[in-house]
Design an enzyme around this catalytic site. Structure first.
Site, PDB file in Angstrom:
ATOM      1  N   ASP A  12      37.428  38.964  44.359  1.00  0.00           N
ATOM      2  CA  ASP A  12      37.720  37.702  43.691  1.00  0.00           C
ATOM      3  C   ASP A  12      38.887  37.048  44.424  1.00  0.00           C
ATOM      4  O   ASP A  12      39.916  37.693  44.644  1.00  0.00           O
ATOM      5  CB  ASP A  12      38.110  37.937  42.226  1.00  0.00           C
ATOM      6  CG  ASP A  12      36.898  38.310  41.368  1.00  0.00           C
ATOM      7  OD1 ASP A  12      35.796  38.434  41.934  1.00  0.00           O
ATOM      8  OD2 ASP A  12      37.064  38.486  40.147  1.00  0.00           O
ATOM      9  N   ASP A 131      24.685  35.465  34.895  1.00  0.00           N
ATOM     10  CA  ASP A 131      25.547  36.198  33.960  1.00  0.00           C
ATOM     11  C   ASP A 131      24.821  36.298  32.634  1.00  0.00           C
ATOM     12  O   ASP A 131      24.438  35.270  32.067  1.00  0.00           O
ATOM     13  CB  ASP A 131      26.878  35.457  33.745  1.00  0.00           C
ATOM     14  CG  ASP A 131      27.722  35.412  35.014  1.00  0.00           C
ATOM     15  OD1 ASP A 131      27.432  36.186  35.943  1.00  0.00           O
ATOM     16  OD2 ASP A 131      28.668  34.606  35.059  1.00  0.00           O
TER      17      ASP A 131
END
Lengths: 251, 210
Positions: A12, A131
């Site tokens: 990330d 997701d």
């Protein structure tokens, strides 16, 4: 003989630095992208995924510079996602050295983007990140980093992405993400069996057995993990040795 | 400084190809992106990378590089992915495309061959089994992994052109060698240390030919 199962560390990136979100909320700094990518390449990572989580619009150019710096020195496939909205965003990332681009919210709000990228550049470079979260007996698709619930059913949406030309599906179980309890292998298996494009498992890896289960029970073509690698709990080469010992075809 | 020409026909991402050749050659060469044939003349080596579809690739090449075959036959040449496939006689992509016919054989659709549970494209790392002891394989173990992304596979007719094979349900030709030409289906620029080693071996071999 099939193709080797891939192990993909996910970094990330916020304003040019690598961080890791736990359940998309807490963030701990974990270092410099180029150095981390080099280390993962040496350890045998099959691919590296960068997820740009920079919130501010001004910070968004940082990811291009991060990708370019990494692509200048690390010669394995690089996948980049986070905040990709348009064809030109995809093209910009590819032009600085990304091999694949992940789209998530933009794929839901503008599904034609998948077709556009596939038709103009090729399906190999588009990964749709999905997701999902379970409620009752159904899995719903979420967007905006997991903040918005949609009415899309996970399986149907993955099938639609494939039909529109997605090259791969990156499937993240929000119920499992950050828990270190293992992947959601049931939905993974269902989706992987239905699709004929690769499915990357994400969300929940806490140990090496979890990676094995995602491949064997979940039928994942690749597994993506962050924290178990970033903080040195396991190295990529340990993960490969573990899987190889259990008969999984890995590099 | 001597030049390595990287052919750009508007379809490929050239970034990693350029950077990997720069790194493998230890910056001894200038990497030049070329979009027309006249810029191939003073190049020491020619690289043809490639992504996308065979038909549009052949169209663009015939417009901007009408005598490409002659250059390929006369200079050290490295073809990658689609730049490997178009060396064959014919590709069955897009209802059939006539290619450069430098290597005897054809390029076929995986979807018509592999079992239903195998996914197409063939994407990821797979073993490359060397079929000769050529200098191109120096310091690379015999069944090393390289990175592939493709939906069509090549079959070379002549054993002597086959430099390696790879198995994805069926055995296909994963690289070819002929005179001053080497070309591969996989992406050396994405294949970590052995990819860089292969590129470095190619450069050394090219220098030995000159």
């Amino acid at each position: 003989m099939s193709v080797a199962k891939r192990i993909i560390p996910c970094l990330d990136v916020d304003k040019g630095r690598v961080v890791k979100g736990i359940n998309f909320v807490d963030i701990v700094d974990a270092g410099d992208p180029v150095e981390i990518a080099k280390k993962y390449d040496q350890e045998g990572a099959d691919e590296i995924t960068f997820l740009d989580i920079t919130a501010s619009h001004e910070g968004r150019d940082n990811i291009l510079s991060v990708v370019e710096q990494v692509a200048n020195e690390v010669f394995i496939p690089l996948t980049v996602g986070g905040g990709v909205k348009s064809f030109s965003d995809v093209r910009d990332l590819l032009s600085v050295g990304a091999d694949k681009v992940t789209i998530n919210t933009a794929a839901v709000s503008n599904p034609d983007l998948i077709n556009e990228v596939t038709n103009r550049i090729g399906r190999q470079c588009i990964v749709v990140a999905v997701d999902i979260k379970k409620s009752k007996d159904q899995y719903h698709v979420f967007t905006h980093g997991g903040r918005h619930k949609t009415e899309l059913d996970a399986v149907n949406w993955c099938m639609e992405c494939q039909d529109r030309g997605a090259g791969e599906i990156l499937l993240t179980s929000m119920d499992k993400d950050g828990t270190k309890e293992g992947f959601d292998n049931e939905i993974l298996n269902e989706i992987s069996n239905k699709l004929n494009i690769p499915v990357i498992a994400s969300g929940g890896a806490g140990n090496l057995k979890h990676l094995y289960e995602a491949i064997v029970l979940g039928k994942a073509d690749a597994v993506l993990a962050a924290s178990i690698f970033h903080f040195g709990e396991y190295s990529i080469s340990q993960a490969k040795d573990f899987l190889r010992d259990k008969g999984v075809f890995v590099r | 400084m001597k030049k390595i020409a990287v052919i750009d026909y508007g379809m490929s991402n050239l970034h990693s190809v350029i950077k990997s050749f720069q790194k493998a050659s230890d910056k001894r060469y200038k990497l030049c992106v070329v979009t027309s044939e006249k810029n191939l003349k003073d190049a020491s080596m020619i690289i043809l990378p490639g992504q996308g579809a065979a038909k549009s690739c052949m169209q663009k090449l015939s417009e901007n590089f009408p005598n490409l075959s002659e250059f390929i036959l006369n200079k050290p040449f490295f073809g990658i992915c689609l730049g490997f496939q178009i060396l064959f006689e014919k590709s069955f992509e897009d209802d059939g495309v006539n290619c450069l016919s430098i290597i005897e054989g054809s390029v076929n659709d995986f979807r018509k061959q592999v079992s239903k549970d195998l996914k197409v494209p063939h994407m990821g790392w797979n073993n490359v089994e060397q079929k000769n002891d050529h200098a191109i394989w120096n310091n690379i173990p015999r069944k090393s992994f390289f990175y592939f992304v493709h939906s069509y596979y090549a079959l070379a007719k002549s054993e002597e052109n086959i430099s390696s094979i790879t198995k994805y349900d069926i055995n296909f030709t994963s690289s070819v060698i002929k005179d001053n030409l080497f070309a591969c289906q996989f992406h050396p620029e994405k294949s970590s240390r052995y990819g860089l080693q292969l590129i470095s071996n190619f450069i050394n071999w090219s220098e030995s030919l000159q």
